[in-house]
Design an enzyme around this catalytic site. Sequence first.
Site, PDB file in Angstrom:
ATOM      1  N   ASP A   1       0.813  -1.228   0.000  1.00  0.00           N
ATOM      2  CA  ASP A   1       0.000   0.000   0.000  1.00  0.00           C
ATOM      3  C   ASP A   1       0.844   1.274   0.000  1.00  0.00           C
ATOM      4  OD1 ASP A   1      -2.227  -1.657   0.115  1.00  0.00           O
ATOM      5  OD2 ASP A   1      -2.186  -1.701   2.301  1.00  0.00           O
TER       6      ASP A   1
ATOM      7  N   LYS B   1       1.765   1.972  -5.180  1.00  0.00           N
ATOM      8  CA  LYS B   1       2.270   1.361  -6.420  1.00  0.00           C
ATOM      9  C   LYS B   1       1.342   1.640  -7.596  1.00  0.00           C
ATOM     10  CE  LYS B   1       2.299  -2.598  -4.325  1.00  0.00           C
ATOM     11  NZ  LYS B   1       2.021  -2.187  -2.939  1.00  0.00           N
TER      12      LYS B   1
ATOM     13  N   GLY C   1      -4.565  -4.364  -3.741  1.00  0.00           N
ATOM     14  CA  GLY C   1      -5.550  -3.318  -4.032  1.00  0.00           C
ATOM     15  C   GLY C   1      -4.772  -2.086  -4.424  1.00  0.00           C
ATOM     16  N   HIS C   2      -4.752  -1.762  -5.707  1.00  0.00           N
ATOM     17  CA  HIS C   2      -3.960  -0.635  -6.202  1.00  0.00           C
ATOM     18  C   HIS C   2      -4.912   0.479  -6.639  1.00  0.00           C
ATOM     19  CE1 HIS C   2      -0.283  -3.395  -7.174  1.00  0.00           C
ATOM     20  NE2 HIS C   2      -0.702  -3.486  -5.931  1.00  0.00           N
TER      21      HIS C   2
ATOM     22  N   GLN D   1       1.876  -6.199  -3.167  1.00  0.00           N
ATOM     23  CA  GLN D   1       2.409  -6.259  -1.803  1.00  0.00           C
ATOM     24  C   GLN D   1       3.705  -5.436  -1.659  1.00  0.00           C
ATOM     25  OE1 GLN D   1       1.292  -9.522  -3.334  1.00  0.00           O
ATOM     26  NE2 GLN D   1      -0.606  -8.596  -2.677  1.00  0.00           N
TER      27      GLN D   1
HETATM   28  P1  GDP Z   1      -0.784   0.298  -3.553  1.00  0.00           P
HETATM   29  O1  GDP Z   1      -1.428  -0.953  -3.067  1.00  0.00           O
HETATM   30  O2  GDP Z   1       0.689   0.319  -3.314  1.00  0.00           O
HETATM   31  O3  GDP Z   1      -1.129   0.612  -4.975  1.00  0.00           O
HETATM   32  O4  GDP Z   1      -1.389   1.472  -2.659  1.00  0.00           O
HETATM   33  P2  GDP Z   1      -2.950   1.669  -2.257  1.00  0.00           P
HETATM   34  O5  GDP Z   1      -3.687   2.119  -3.443  1.00  0.00           O
HETATM   35  O6  GDP Z   1      -3.440   0.477  -1.536  1.00  0.00           O
HETATM   36  O7  GDP Z   1      -2.836   2.812  -1.170  1.00  0.00           O
HETATM   37  C1  GDP Z   1      -2.253   4.034  -1.476  1.00  0.00           C
HETATM   38  C2  GDP Z   1      -3.302   5.143  -1.240  1.00  0.00           C
HETATM   39  O8  GDP Z   1      -2.647   6.389  -1.219  1.00  0.00           O
HETATM   40  C3  GDP Z   1      -4.331   5.258  -2.328  1.00  0.00           C
HETATM   41  O9  GDP Z   1      -5.529   5.699  -1.749  1.00  0.00           O
HETATM   42  C4  GDP Z   1      -3.774   6.340  -3.262  1.00  0.00           C
HETATM   43  O10 GDP Z   1      -4.769   7.029  -3.985  1.00  0.00           O
HETATM   44  C5  GDP Z   1      -3.114   7.249  -2.248  1.00  0.00           C
HETATM   45  N1  GDP Z   1      -1.917   7.963  -2.719  1.00  0.00           N
HETATM   46  C6  GDP Z   1      -0.917   7.526  -3.529  1.00  0.00           C
HETATM   47  N2  GDP Z   1       0.055   8.456  -3.622  1.00  0.00           N
HETATM   48  C7  GDP Z   1      -0.324   9.494  -2.850  1.00  0.00           C
HETATM   49  C8  GDP Z   1       0.260  10.747  -2.495  1.00  0.00           C
HETATM   50  O11 GDP Z   1       1.367  11.099  -2.905  1.00  0.00           O
HETATM   51  N3  GDP Z   1      -0.464  11.548  -1.629  1.00  0.00           N
HETATM   52  C9  GDP Z   1      -1.676  11.189  -1.138  1.00  0.00           C
HETATM   53  N4  GDP Z   1      -2.296  12.010  -0.306  1.00  0.00           N
HETATM   54  N5  GDP Z   1      -2.255  10.013  -1.447  1.00  0.00           N
HETATM   55  C10 GDP Z   1      -1.587   9.182  -2.274  1.00  0.00           C
HETATM   56  P1  IMO Z   2      -0.973  -4.204  -2.180  1.00  0.00           P
HETATM   57  O1  IMO Z   2      -0.545  -4.790  -3.518  1.00  0.00           O
HETATM   58  C1  IMO Z   2      -0.963  -4.625   2.154  1.00  0.00           C
HETATM   59  C2  IMO Z   2      -1.043  -8.721   3.739  1.00  0.00           C
HETATM   60  C3  IMO Z   2      -2.281  -9.173   4.469  1.00  0.00           C
HETATM   61  C4  IMO Z   2      -1.663 -10.133   5.476  1.00  0.00           C
HETATM   62  C5  IMO Z   2      -0.565 -10.803   4.657  1.00  0.00           C
HETATM   63  C6  IMO Z   2      -0.936 -12.137   4.060  1.00  0.00           C
HETATM   64  O2  IMO Z   2      -2.261  -3.464  -2.234  1.00  0.00           O
HETATM   65  O3  IMO Z   2       0.136  -3.455  -1.546  1.00  0.00           O
HETATM   66  P2  IMO Z   2      -2.465 -12.856   2.013  1.00  0.00           P
HETATM   67  O4  IMO Z   2      -3.936 -12.661   1.763  1.00  0.00           O
HETATM   68  O5  IMO Z   2      -1.582 -12.288   0.970  1.00  0.00           O
HETATM   69  O6  IMO Z   2      -2.128 -14.288   2.318  1.00  0.00           O
HETATM   70  O7  IMO Z   2      -2.170 -12.040   3.386  1.00  0.00           O
HETATM   71  O8  IMO Z   2      -0.239  -9.891   3.621  1.00  0.00           O
HETATM   72  N1  IMO Z   2      -1.279  -8.202   2.375  1.00  0.00           N
HETATM   73  C7  IMO Z   2      -1.207  -6.903   2.048  1.00  0.00           C
HETATM   74  N2  IMO Z   2      -0.992  -5.806   2.806  1.00  0.00           N
HETATM   75  N3  IMO Z   2      -1.106  -4.505   0.823  1.00  0.00           N
HETATM   76  C8  IMO Z   2      -1.291  -5.596   0.036  1.00  0.00           C
HETATM   77  O9  IMO Z   2      -1.312  -5.523  -1.309  1.00  0.00           O
HETATM   78  C9  IMO Z   2      -1.399  -6.861   0.652  1.00  0.00           C
HETATM   79  N4  IMO Z   2      -1.603  -8.119   0.198  1.00  0.00           N
HETATM   80  C10 IMO Z   2      -1.494  -8.912   1.249  1.00  0.00           C
HETATM   81  O10 IMO Z   2      -2.935  -8.094   5.100  1.00  0.00           O
HETATM   82  O11 IMO Z   2      -1.050  -9.413   6.516  1.00  0.00           O
HETATM   83 MG    MG Z   3      -2.932  -1.588  -1.788  1.00  0.00          MG
END
Ligand code: GDP
Ligand code: IMO
Ligand code: MG
Length: 427
Positions: free
Chosen positions: A13, A16, A40-41, A223
Amino acid sequence: MPAAVLVGAQWGDEGKGKATDLLGGDVDYVVRYQGGNNAGHTVVIGDQKYALHLLPTGILSPEVVPVIGNGVVIDPGVLLSEIDGLAARGISAERLLISSNAHLIMPHHKALDKVTERYLGKARIGTTGRGIGPAYGDKIARMGVRVQDLLDPGILAKKIEVALTEKNQVLTKVYNRRGIEPERVLEEYLGYAERLKPHIADTSLVLAKALDEDKFVLLEGGQGTLLDIDHGTYPFVTSSSPTSGGACAGAGIPPNRLTKIIGILKAYTTRVGSGPFPTELTDDMGEWLRQTGGEYGVTTGRNRRCGWFDAVISRYATRINGITDYFLTKLDVLSGLERIPVCVAYEVDGVRHDEIPMTQTDFHHAKPIYEELPGWREDITGAKDFEDLPPNAQAYVRALEEMSGAPISAIGVGPGRDQTVVVRPLV
Ligand code: GDP
Ligand code: IMO
Ligand code: MG
């Protein structure tokens, strides 16, 4: 032409999705190489927000060919609903390629993920419950069902039969659950096969040809480094290799094609699920970071655990992945703080550790040693150039860069596509 890897440097998170999307205009292929719909991206384009789980983020860039590589585990029902959801918003998945060697998440994987977590009780990993661990378990045990099996109903029927003969014993006798009927699974998966067939390809070959033709391939990790099955905080990890070494195996391209390894690094730290997290804040400050940063899971909706930036972790990510550039995200979230603590080392039983302790026992006892950096009050969400950032924000970025041991080439100052300060081109 080269390939670049985009990898999470912390516990997932990091942003990415946004980073991949930003590069979408400059690359020809975007490949997911591991994980599944545990990811979840999030991508924000104008007033539109997209949450991608299995589809590579490149799906949102019309010129990009999105690829699901052999290292991914695919829940076909989820994939098709994701495709349908995007189609309803006018985004076509026609170009999508799916590796014939990728493994399928089957109904028993999801059932087993849930019952084993319940069985573990307090010791649970806090998985996303999507069947990821059991699917990779079967892959390694050589009992998996692959995408190519969808093309041969006879083989598919046999594989489902063999898998369920064993798994139903476990579900019914060990966990006291209902068994799963092989005929129903076969019917369900043959339905998926019909729709997925046109997308199935030898993606390793496609990518090799693309690279020979001077196309740019971006490998998008799910991840993050500390969730890696080998290099993460085992057993509180996912069941695949998000680190750059895993990218080649999961995409089927050789390591000598990689020229850039881009680490995505949040300006503070978050983690979902169980496991050690030295800089975690369980007080009001942690809640402030959660609310200000919107740190709620994209996949499960769970509260993300929040804490200060940890330079021991980022140094480790630099080393394990061979990071050439960092994309620092969410710097804007820290605006308004008087002082910002950054963890520079740990203390374990009175001994200072500049690196992650060798054993999990020690890591569980690691206490952060903080250095405090001066904060800034200004809103930075409109910054376009590095010079637009207040001096203390610039100093914070420089300090993180120094501590992490790799250049910070881009800085996120908001969720939007255009809310990025590019210090030097990433690809
Ligand atoms: P990922 O799994 O690595 O793709 O990240 P997630 O989407 O799960 O979580 C990142 C969150 O931060 C999302 O809600 C993005 O829209 C938000 N985000 C990404 N870059 C920035 C940033 O530079 N500033 C802010 N405020 N939000 C950001
Ligand atoms: P993105 O791509 C954050 C965590 C779960 C748990 C562990 C194992 O959005 O960054 P799993 O279901 O993979 O066997 O769970 O890994 N986990 C993540 N945490 N971002 C993710 O994906 C994750 N995918 C798995 O919360 O701790
Ligand atoms: Mg994510």
